[in-house]
Design an enzyme around this catalytic site. Structure first.
Site, PDB file in Angstrom:
ATOM      1  CE  LYS A  69     -20.818 -16.259   8.489  1.00  0.00           C
ATOM      2  NZ  LYS A  69     -21.132 -15.401   9.644  1.00  0.00           N
ATOM      3  N   GLY A 126      -8.856  -7.998  -0.500  1.00  0.00           N
ATOM      4  CA  GLY A 126      -9.127  -9.003   0.527  1.00  0.00           C
ATOM      5  C   GLY A 126      -8.268 -10.251   0.407  1.00  0.00           C
ATOM      6  N   GLY A 172     -12.644  -3.856   1.272  1.00  0.00           N
ATOM      7  CA  GLY A 172     -14.000  -3.330   1.493  1.00  0.00           C
ATOM      8  C   GLY A 172     -14.444  -2.391   0.399  1.00  0.00           C
ATOM      9  NE  ARG A 183      -4.285  -1.657   1.874  1.00  0.00           N
ATOM     10  CZ  ARG A 183      -5.275  -1.841   2.721  1.00  0.00           C
ATOM     11  NH1 ARG A 183      -5.173  -1.401   3.960  1.00  0.00           N
ATOM     12  NH2 ARG A 183      -6.374  -2.457   2.344  1.00  0.00           N
TER      13      ARG A 183
END
Length: 383
Positions: free
Chosen positions: A183, A339, A362, A20
């Site tokens: 999920k 992610g 995100g 980053r």
């Protein structure tokens, strides 16, 4: 300039991955070359609005000093706003860099407090947002400050929006998206937004178990979301109506315990015995998924195919990573949507083969959901 220097560190505070920081360098270098002095602001970790030395920006400043050209002077202040920060910013000469302390040491940051936004704005003449990883949060340093200064996108933010936004708005086809993770409920917005946009949607990870259970297959001890069965059925029906092929695994790597040393077996998805759990897509599924990816012209990947952190259950994820690299080599646009997929592609050794590896998990998810990012919406050049 808002950057996303929320980088992983070891127990001693040493930075273990500076991706980053390096991603923001083109914008920082450009500003310095154009004669600006640069005040950098970033959060690091979750200090919960209190000063915590564990989350100090000092290691980041040291790494930045190593990465920027030798002639660049990098300073640090313990302040975030107020007289000390203003004095430090005012003393900068063109070509110098100042790193403010962790913006989350101030409890007002995550509340997008207008007073804090105004105080930050006093530290510069123009606001550059290059923190894609934080652009989905309306914080004082990402969104609020743009109400006081003209706000523009840095090169990294522009690149992220161009790749992910461009793929969604005007993809070269076939357009394939691979969605994994635990999920369905975490990714429902993404799946719904992609239906009708993508030609093929490949489902893996724990969420595939719930889809398979919704089809009436016995899943043994596999992770499933019983509350999401109707949702899974509805998504499959919507995919069919929208003309999107929704592909599920045809075979599974099973384990008799959630452990790297568990006994394993490979079976078709309609033959999972009691007491066993699916922890990866099987070899036949991996082959089918890889064929879809290699035939695509645009591919977005978000979420692993299995518990890739354990070697016996990493083959499906790595097969997708290999297929992404092969698709890139054939000229496809390949995008890793932040992610766990970033960790997986790096572990597989293919990160440098992708068209784009997103720096924001995100934020990239919210873009894939079709949401407006507050940190982008506040900028003057958002159009």
């Amino acid at each position: 300039m808002r950057v996303d220097f929320n980088v992983p560190q070891d127990e001693q505070g040493a930075i273990t991955d500076d991706t980053r920081i390096r991603a923001a360098l083109p914008t920082i270098r450009y500003l310095l070359e154009e004669g600006a002095s640069v005040v950098l602001m970033s959060h690091l970790g979750r200090p919960k609005g209190k000063i915590n030395p564990k989350y100090s920006m000092r290691p980041v400043v040291e790494r930045l000093f190593e990465l920027l050209p030798e002639a660049t002077e990098v300073k640090k202040t313990e302040a975030i706003t107020g007289p000390a920060a203003e004095a430090a910013a005012a003393s900068l000469r063109p070509g110098q860099v100042l790193m403010l302390e962790n913006t989350r040491f101030d409890a007002r940051e995550e509340k997008n407090d207008p007073d804090m936004s105004a105080e930050l704005a006093r530290l510069g003449d123009i606001f550059v947002n290059d923190a894609f990883g934080a652009a989905h949060r309306a914080n004082a340093s990402t969104e609020g400050v743009a109400h006081h200064l003209e706000g523009v996108a840095g090169f990294l933010l522009e690149k992220e929006l161009a790749f992910i936004g461009g793929a969604l708005e005007n993809p070269e086809r076939p357009f394939v998206t691979i969605i994994g993770g635990a999920k369905i409920s975490d990714k429902i917005g993404v799946i719904e937004n992609l239906l009708g946009k993508v030609n093929t949607l490949l489902i893996g990870g724990g969420m595939a178990n719930t889809f398979l259970l919704a089809q009436g297959k016995a899943m043994g001890k596999s992770l499933v979301e019983p509350d999401s069965l109707d949702l899974a059925r509805s998504l499959m029906a919507k995919a069919e109506a929208a003309g999107t092929r929704l592909m599920l695994p045809v075979d599974a790597v099973l384990a008799d315990a959630f452990s790297a040393t568990a006994n394993t077996q490979v079976v078709p998805v309609d033959a999972i015995p009691d007491g066993w759990q699916m922890l990866d897509i099987g070899p036949e599924s991996a082959k089918l998924y890889a064929a879809e990816v290699v035939a695509a012209k645009t591919v977005i990947w978000n979420g692993p195919m299995g518990v890739f952190e354990m070697a016996p259950f990493a083959k499906g994820t790595f097969a997708v990573a290999q297929a992404m690299a092969d698709a890139s080599a054939q000229g496809a646009i390949t995008i890793i949507g932040g992610g766990d997929s970033v960790a997986a592609i790096e572990q597989a050794g293919f990160a440098d083969k992708m068209s784009h590896v997103s720096t924001g998990g995100g934020a990239s998810l919210e873009l894939l959901e079709g949401k407006i990012l507050p940190g982008v919406a506040a900028l003057a050049d958002r159009a």
